[in-house]
Design an enzyme around this catalytic site. Structure first.
Site, PDB file in Angstrom:
ATOM      1  CG  ASP A   1      -0.369  -0.028   2.519  1.00  0.00           C
ATOM      2  OD1 ASP A   1       0.870  -0.186   2.606  1.00  0.00           O
ATOM      3  OD2 ASP A   1      -1.112   0.110   3.524  1.00  0.00           O
ATOM      4  CB  SER A   2       4.575   1.736  -0.011  1.00  0.00           C
ATOM      5  OG  SER A   2       4.821   0.607  -0.821  1.00  0.00           O
TER       6      SER A   2
ATOM      7  CG  ASP B   1       0.162  -4.014   2.040  1.00  0.00           C
ATOM      8  OD1 ASP B   1       0.033  -4.777   3.011  1.00  0.00           O
ATOM      9  OD2 ASP B   1       1.087  -3.191   1.935  1.00  0.00           O
TER      10      ASP B   1
ATOM     11  CE  LYS C   1       2.983  -5.798   3.717  1.00  0.00           C
ATOM     12  NZ  LYS C   1       2.506  -4.655   4.540  1.00  0.00           N
TER      13      LYS C   1
ATOM     14  CD  GLU D   1       0.377  -1.396   8.480  1.00  0.00           C
ATOM     15  OE1 GLU D   1       0.086  -0.741   9.507  1.00  0.00           O
ATOM     16  OE2 GLU D   1       0.820  -0.869   7.446  1.00  0.00           O
TER      17      GLU D   1
ATOM     18  CD  GLU E   1       8.146  -0.426   7.674  1.00  0.00           C
ATOM     19  OE1 GLU E   1       7.139  -1.055   7.305  1.00  0.00           O
ATOM     20  OE2 GLU E   1       8.464   0.701   7.235  1.00  0.00           O
TER      21      GLU E   1
HETATM   22  O1  KIV Z   1       3.525  -1.131   1.651  1.00  0.00           O
HETATM   23  C1  KIV Z   1       4.681  -1.565   1.582  1.00  0.00           C
HETATM   24  O2  KIV Z   1       5.420  -1.339   0.615  1.00  0.00           O
HETATM   25  C2  KIV Z   1       5.155  -2.382   2.694  1.00  0.00           C
HETATM   26  C3  KIV Z   1       6.612  -2.745   2.695  1.00  0.00           C
HETATM   27  C4  KIV Z   1       7.414  -1.566   3.031  1.00  0.00           C
HETATM   28  C5  KIV Z   1       6.887  -3.897   3.577  1.00  0.00           C
HETATM   29  O3  KIV Z   1       4.425  -2.708   3.559  1.00  0.00           O
END
Ligand code: KIV
Length: 274
Positions: free
Chosen positions: A49-50, A88, A118, A120, A187
């Site tokens: 989600d970055s 994510d 994924k 959190e 992280e």
């Molecule tokens: O969203 C993302 O790119 C991440 C990574 C930094 C692990 O969660």
């Protein structure tokens, strides 16, 4: 884009089996051409989600939506052939309850074809992780610095640097592991804590800003390629693409202004009559 011969894709059990073995190579991917470049070199591609911050210019990941994740997941799945692809779950799509999380995760997997999601994670979402895993959705956990908690934490900062935070990170790791996550992103934690977490869980740990003590590593691809003028301390820049792109664009602009581009070789002409 080149044609691919069908190869066997790396699966969640393959990643889990790498605990304590050869380090697991992971990077983020958001687009089809970048996924095609990364795929032969990586075990796992994360549609993180970055993407909200890196591609869409958002200040945090909180504004990322399901539709954004699905669109980028579909793009990556069009060219990634070998690496496992994980998408994510965005903020607000899994925290309220297991059933909602399952429905959203199933939608992501059906509409993108990815192999896992994924979240959190920690004690608060442990039941949700277990619910999803038991019903066929492989889940990657994410502990320590959790970017979606930026508003509670008051910023992005390393975790586990005092005893209370250390205990919190260990609790997040154990809850995520017990719930059945196939691997866990760790992280922004100190090396000692990363080593402790890695030794305490069955799932492989994937570090980002968490030292070489983890079972694998992940970075935001755009950071390691030097596409931003600022990168966090833990990022190693393997290229300086911001400078290269800037130089290329400046040359193009100068060529256009001086009528050096396009040249005759780059221009169509009338076909000669036979
Ligand atoms: O969203 C993302 O790119 C991440 C990574 C930094 C692990 O969660």
């Amino acid at each position: 884009m080149s044609q691919h011969i069908q190869t066997k894709r790396i699966s969640a059990p393959d990643i889990s089996a790498r605990k304590g073995a050869e380090p697991i190579v992971c990077l983020t991917a958001y687009t089809a051409p970048m996924a095609e470049i990364l795929d032969p070199h990586c075990d796992l591609l994360l549609v993180g989600d970055s993407v909200g911050m890196v591609v869409h210019g958002l200040p945090t990941t909180v504004g990322v939506t399901m539709d954004m994740m699905i669109l980028h997941g579909q793009a990556v799945m069009r060219t990634a052939r070998r690496a496992m692809v994980v998408v994510d779950m965005p903020f607000g799509s899994y925290e309220a309850g297991a059933e909602t999380a399952y429905a959203n995760a199933a939608r992501i997997m059906k509409e993108t074809g990815c192999q896992a999601v994924k979240v959190e994670s920690g004690p608060e979402v442990a039941r949700t992780v277990e619910y999803m895993v038991r019903r066929g959705i492989p889940v990657m956990g994410h502990i320590g610095l959790r970017p979606q908690a930026v508003n509670v934490d008051g910023g992005f900062r390393a975790k586990g640097r005092n005893e209370t935070e250390r205990e919190r990170v260990i609790a997040e790791a154990k809850a995520t592991d017990d719930a059945g996550a196939f691997c866990i992103v760790v992280e922004g934690v100190a090396e000692e804590l990363a080593a402790e977490v890695t030794g305490a869980v069955h799932a492989p740990t994937i570090g980002i800003g968490a030292s070489a003590a983890c079972d694998g590593q992940i970075l935001v691809t755009d950071d390691m390629l030097g596409l931003f003028d600022w990168t966090p301390k833990f990022v190693r820049r393997y290229a300086d693409l911001r400078r290269h792109v800037g130089d290329a664009i400046a040359t193009y602009a100068a060529d256009v202004r001086a009528r050096r581009f396009p040249a005759s070789a780059e221009t169509y002409a009338f076909k000669k009559k036979a």
